[in-house]
Design a protein around this motif. Sequence first.
Motif, PDB file in Angstrom:
ATOM      1  N   HIS A  24     -59.985  23.551 -27.193  1.00  0.00           N
ATOM      2  CA  HIS A  24     -60.382  22.196 -27.622  1.00  0.00           C
ATOM      3  C   HIS A  24     -60.595  22.174 -29.143  1.00  0.00           C
ATOM      4  N   TYR A  25     -61.275  23.190 -29.624  1.00  0.00           N
ATOM      5  CA  TYR A  25     -61.545  23.300 -31.071  1.00  0.00           C
ATOM      6  C   TYR A  25     -60.233  23.430 -31.848  1.00  0.00           C
ATOM      7  N   ALA A  26     -59.351  24.349 -31.385  1.00  0.00           N
ATOM      8  CA  ALA A  26     -58.067  24.555 -32.066  1.00  0.00           C
ATOM      9  C   ALA A  26     -57.268  23.256 -32.118  1.00  0.00           C
TER      10      ALA A  26
ATOM     11  N   ALA B  60     -64.406  15.191 -44.947  1.00  0.00           N
ATOM     12  CA  ALA B  60     -64.712  15.132 -43.511  1.00  0.00           C
ATOM     13  C   ALA B  60     -64.878  16.567 -43.040  1.00  0.00           C
ATOM     14  N   ASN B  61     -66.101  17.036 -43.103  1.00  0.00           N
ATOM     15  CA  ASN B  61     -66.396  18.462 -42.896  1.00  0.00           C
ATOM     16  C   ASN B  61     -67.210  18.727 -41.634  1.00  0.00           C
ATOM     17  N   ALA B  62     -67.875  17.693 -41.113  1.00  0.00           N
ATOM     18  CA  ALA B  62     -68.723  17.907 -39.925  1.00  0.00           C
ATOM     19  C   ALA B  62     -67.885  18.430 -38.773  1.00  0.00           C
TER      20      ALA B  62
ATOM     21  N   GLY C  59     -72.876  17.942 -44.518  1.00  0.00           N
ATOM     22  CA  GLY C  59     -73.142  18.550 -45.834  1.00  0.00           C
ATOM     23  C   GLY C  59     -74.528  19.153 -45.966  1.00  0.00           C
ATOM     24  N   ASN C  60     -75.267  19.221 -44.862  1.00  0.00           N
ATOM     25  CA  ASN C  60     -76.644  19.751 -44.984  1.00  0.00           C
ATOM     26  C   ASN C  60     -76.758  21.247 -44.709  1.00  0.00           C
ATOM     27  N   GLY C  61     -75.610  21.914 -44.560  1.00  0.00           N
ATOM     28  CA  GLY C  61     -75.660  23.367 -44.341  1.00  0.00           C
ATOM     29  C   GLY C  61     -74.281  23.976 -44.441  1.00  0.00           C
ATOM     30  N   GLY C  62     -74.215  25.276 -44.385  1.00  0.00           N
ATOM     31  CA  GLY C  62     -72.949  25.999 -44.313  1.00  0.00           C
ATOM     32  C   GLY C  62     -71.951  25.636 -45.398  1.00  0.00           C
ATOM     33  N   ILE C  63     -70.704  25.510 -44.998  1.00  0.00           N
ATOM     34  CA  ILE C  63     -69.595  25.260 -45.928  1.00  0.00           C
ATOM     35  C   ILE C  63     -69.777  23.926 -46.660  1.00  0.00           C
ATOM     36  N   GLY C  64     -70.216  22.900 -45.919  1.00  0.00           N
ATOM     37  CA  GLY C  64     -70.372  21.573 -46.517  1.00  0.00           C
ATOM     38  C   GLY C  64     -71.370  21.568 -47.658  1.00  0.00           C
TER      39      GLY C  64
ATOM     40  N   TRP D 282     -63.075  33.197 -41.108  1.00  0.00           N
ATOM     41  CA  TRP D 282     -64.348  33.516 -40.448  1.00  0.00           C
ATOM     42  C   TRP D 282     -65.459  33.498 -41.492  1.00  0.00           C
ATOM     43  N   ILE D 283     -66.283  32.491 -41.418  1.00  0.00           N
ATOM     44  CA  ILE D 283     -67.296  32.280 -42.443  1.00  0.00           C
ATOM     45  C   ILE D 283     -68.683  32.425 -41.807  1.00  0.00           C
ATOM     46  N   GLU D 284     -69.566  33.090 -42.539  1.00  0.00           N
ATOM     47  CA  GLU D 284     -70.898  33.398 -41.991  1.00  0.00           C
ATOM     48  C   GLU D 284     -71.802  32.172 -42.082  1.00  0.00           C
ATOM     49  N   THR D 285     -71.810  31.377 -41.019  1.00  0.00           N
ATOM     50  CA  THR D 285     -72.659  30.177 -40.981  1.00  0.00           C
ATOM     51  C   THR D 285     -73.319  30.089 -39.615  1.00  0.00           C
ATOM     52  N   GLU D 286     -74.224  29.135 -39.499  1.00  0.00           N
ATOM     53  CA  GLU D 286     -74.918  28.932 -38.208  1.00  0.00           C
ATOM     54  C   GLU D 286     -73.930  28.666 -37.092  1.00  0.00           C
TER      55      GLU D 286
ATOM     56  N   CYS E 117     -76.336  10.504 -40.076  1.00  0.00           N
ATOM     57  CA  CYS E 117     -75.179   9.861 -39.442  1.00  0.00           C
ATOM     58  C   CYS E 117     -74.509  10.826 -38.470  1.00  0.00           C
ATOM     59  N   ASP E 118     -74.317  10.362 -37.257  1.00  0.00           N
ATOM     60  CA  ASP E 118     -73.546  11.118 -36.269  1.00  0.00           C
ATOM     61  C   ASP E 118     -72.101  10.623 -36.398  1.00  0.00           C
ATOM     62  N   VAL E 119     -71.198  11.494 -36.851  1.00  0.00           N
ATOM     63  CA  VAL E 119     -69.838  11.036 -37.147  1.00  0.00           C
ATOM     64  C   VAL E 119     -69.036  10.646 -35.900  1.00  0.00           C
TER      65      VAL E 119
HETATM   66  N1  LIG Z   1     -67.838  28.935 -40.055  1.00  0.00           N
HETATM   67  C1  LIG Z   1     -66.558  29.167 -39.869  1.00  0.00           C
HETATM   68  O1  LIG Z   1     -66.140  30.326 -39.677  1.00  0.00           O
HETATM   69  C2  LIG Z   1     -65.575  28.051 -39.892  1.00  0.00           C
HETATM   70  C3  LIG Z   1     -64.232  28.392 -39.842  1.00  0.00           C
HETATM   71  C4  LIG Z   1     -63.297  27.384 -39.873  1.00  0.00           C
HETATM   72  C5  LIG Z   1     -63.686  26.078 -39.940  1.00  0.00           C
HETATM   73  N2  LIG Z   1     -64.995  25.754 -39.980  1.00  0.00           N
HETATM   74  C6  LIG Z   1     -65.342  24.336 -40.062  1.00  0.00           C
HETATM   75  O2  LIG Z   1     -66.152  24.126 -41.187  1.00  0.00           O
HETATM   76  C7  LIG Z   1     -66.959  22.975 -40.979  1.00  0.00           C
HETATM   77  C8  LIG Z   1     -68.379  23.299 -41.356  1.00  0.00           C
HETATM   78  O3  LIG Z   1     -68.877  24.285 -40.457  1.00  0.00           O
HETATM   79  P1  LIG Z   1     -69.924  25.432 -40.856  1.00  0.00           P
HETATM   80  O4  LIG Z   1     -69.326  26.711 -40.490  1.00  0.00           O
HETATM   81  O5  LIG Z   1     -70.403  25.193 -42.236  1.00  0.00           O
HETATM   82  O6  LIG Z   1     -71.042  25.214 -39.769  1.00  0.00           O
HETATM   83  P2  LIG Z   1     -72.481  24.496 -39.827  1.00  0.00           P
HETATM   84  O7  LIG Z   1     -72.930  24.413 -38.421  1.00  0.00           O
HETATM   85  O8  LIG Z   1     -73.334  25.157 -40.825  1.00  0.00           O
HETATM   86  O9  LIG Z   1     -72.071  23.072 -40.372  1.00  0.00           O
HETATM   87  C9  LIG Z   1     -71.570  22.070 -39.551  1.00  0.00           C
HETATM   88  C10 LIG Z   1     -72.158  20.790 -40.029  1.00  0.00           C
HETATM   89  O10 LIG Z   1     -71.661  19.709 -39.239  1.00  0.00           O
HETATM   90  C11 LIG Z   1     -72.780  18.929 -38.874  1.00  0.00           C
HETATM   91  N3  LIG Z   1     -72.503  18.187 -37.660  1.00  0.00           N
HETATM   92  C12 LIG Z   1     -72.292  18.666 -36.411  1.00  0.00           C
HETATM   93  N4  LIG Z   1     -72.117  17.648 -35.572  1.00  0.00           N
HETATM   94  C13 LIG Z   1     -72.226  16.512 -36.290  1.00  0.00           C
HETATM   95  C14 LIG Z   1     -72.141  15.142 -35.984  1.00  0.00           C
HETATM   96  N5  LIG Z   1     -71.915  14.701 -34.732  1.00  0.00           N
HETATM   97  N6  LIG Z   1     -72.301  14.242 -36.992  1.00  0.00           N
HETATM   98  C15 LIG Z   1     -72.535  14.649 -38.239  1.00  0.00           C
HETATM   99  N7  LIG Z   1     -72.638  15.936 -38.593  1.00  0.00           N
HETATM  100  C16 LIG Z   1     -72.480  16.849 -37.618  1.00  0.00           C
HETATM  101  C17 LIG Z   1     -73.911  19.902 -38.720  1.00  0.00           C
HETATM  102  O11 LIG Z   1     -75.153  19.260 -38.777  1.00  0.00           O
HETATM  103  C18 LIG Z   1     -73.670  20.793 -39.913  1.00  0.00           C
HETATM  104  O12 LIG Z   1     -74.198  20.232 -41.090  1.00  0.00           O
HETATM  105  C19 LIG Z   1     -66.752  22.575 -39.530  1.00  0.00           C
HETATM  106  O13 LIG Z   1     -65.851  21.502 -39.447  1.00  0.00           O
HETATM  107  C20 LIG Z   1     -66.145  23.796 -38.911  1.00  0.00           C
HETATM  108  O14 LIG Z   1     -65.348  23.504 -37.795  1.00  0.00           O
HETATM  109  C21 LIG Z   1     -65.960  26.715 -39.956  1.00  0.00           C
END
Ligand SMILES: NC(=O)c1ccc[n+]([C@@H]2O[C@H](COP(=O)([O-])OP(=O)(O)OC[C@H]3O[C@@H](n4cnc5c(N)ncnc54)[C@H](O)[C@@H]3O)[C@@H](O)[C@H]2O)c1
Length: 261
Positions: A165-167, A93-95, A18-23, A198-202, A66-68
């Motif tokens: 693997h991701y899929a 559960a977003n990590a 939850g510290n960046g991106g979608i979360g 497709w979301i614009e994140t790190e 926390c490392d999930v």
């Molecule tokens: N960006 C996209 O296009 C996209 C598309 C589909 C799904 N997703 C999913 O959305 C979710 C969020 O991704 P995002 O795009 O915001 O990317 P992001 O890299 O900005 O966010 C991912 C987050 O997960 C955290 N993370 C990674 N490994 C971790 C661990 N071991 N323990 C705890 N936290 C951990 C990161 O620190 C970060 O906060 C992910 O599950 C990703 O698979 C993203």
Amino acid sequence: MAYKAFDLSGRVALVTGGNGGIGLAMAEAMAEAGADICIWGTSEAKNAAALEKLAAHGTKTAAMRCDVSDEAAVDRTFAETVERFGRVDGCFANAGVSSGKNAGFTEMTTEEWRRVMSINMDGAFYTLRAAARHMTERAANGDAFGRLVGTASLAAISGAARNEHYAATKGGLISMIRALSVELARHQITANAILPGWIETEMTERSFGWDKFAAAVKPRIPARRWGQPEDFGAIAVYIMSTASSYHTGDTFLIDGGYFLF
Ligand SMILES: NC(=O)c1ccc[n+]([C@@H]2O[C@H](COP(=O)([O-])OP(=O)(O)OC[C@H]3O[C@@H](n4cnc5c(N)ncnc54)[C@H](O)[C@@H]3O)[C@@H](O)[C@H]2O)c1
Ligand SMILES: O=C(O)C(=O)C[C@H](O)[C@H](O)CO
């Protein structure tokens, strides 16, 4: 006047990654709607920056390291979250991690397969299991309410080449959540998956790079733009609210209408 069911005052949401991106965007939207928010992340610096943003909404907030993929750390941090906030009403559960910049399936190493599995799949299992234990225990004590959510992906259904693997983790997450929705409905706990396109994140930049997006992906998005993390705020608020009590086992595909041709 705002629709009252979307008022999340008194609710507590936990967002992993939850510290960046979608979360973070989901966490901010829920905080704006009145929820108390606990985020988990692995980076202290990113946790601190995110906490500052969240605090601006005036609800109770915390960021925990926390490392999930670490089972014991998840159980320990979940207990700490409950201790700090008194309860967890919604668990996101977003990590997750991705890696689309590799040579392809025949070259995929077991180590890389395990790395993605351990964070995306095992991590979601540990997190949602801890939350389900807490929520079912509360239900047994006459306080039934729960929202289990997994951030899956369009990749689960789109044919995400070189990212098998991701899929697999995201397809697995959808199936796990569907099964959970059936098992836990009698406790007034819903379980749903969100599938971003497709979301614009790190993460997307790290995994694919902007060039690939412009050349190969953008033409397949009728909206002709990247999705933004903020495109996920409303769905998080809806799921956390009482308005979604009868909505479970679903997959919310939010992808700007992405199509294959
Ligand atoms: N960006 C996209 O296009 C996209 C598309 C589909 C799904 N997703 C999913 O959305 C979710 C969020 O991704 P995002 O795009 O915001 O990317 P992001 O890299 O900005 O966010 C991912 C987050 O997960 C955290 N993370 C990674 N490994 C971790 C661990 N071991 N323990 C705890 N936290 C951990 C990161 O620190 C970060 O906060 C992910 O599950 C990703 O698979 C993203
Ligand atoms: O899920 C992801 O990681 C993405 O970055 C974008 C896509 O949903 C996916 O890879 C589509 O094949």
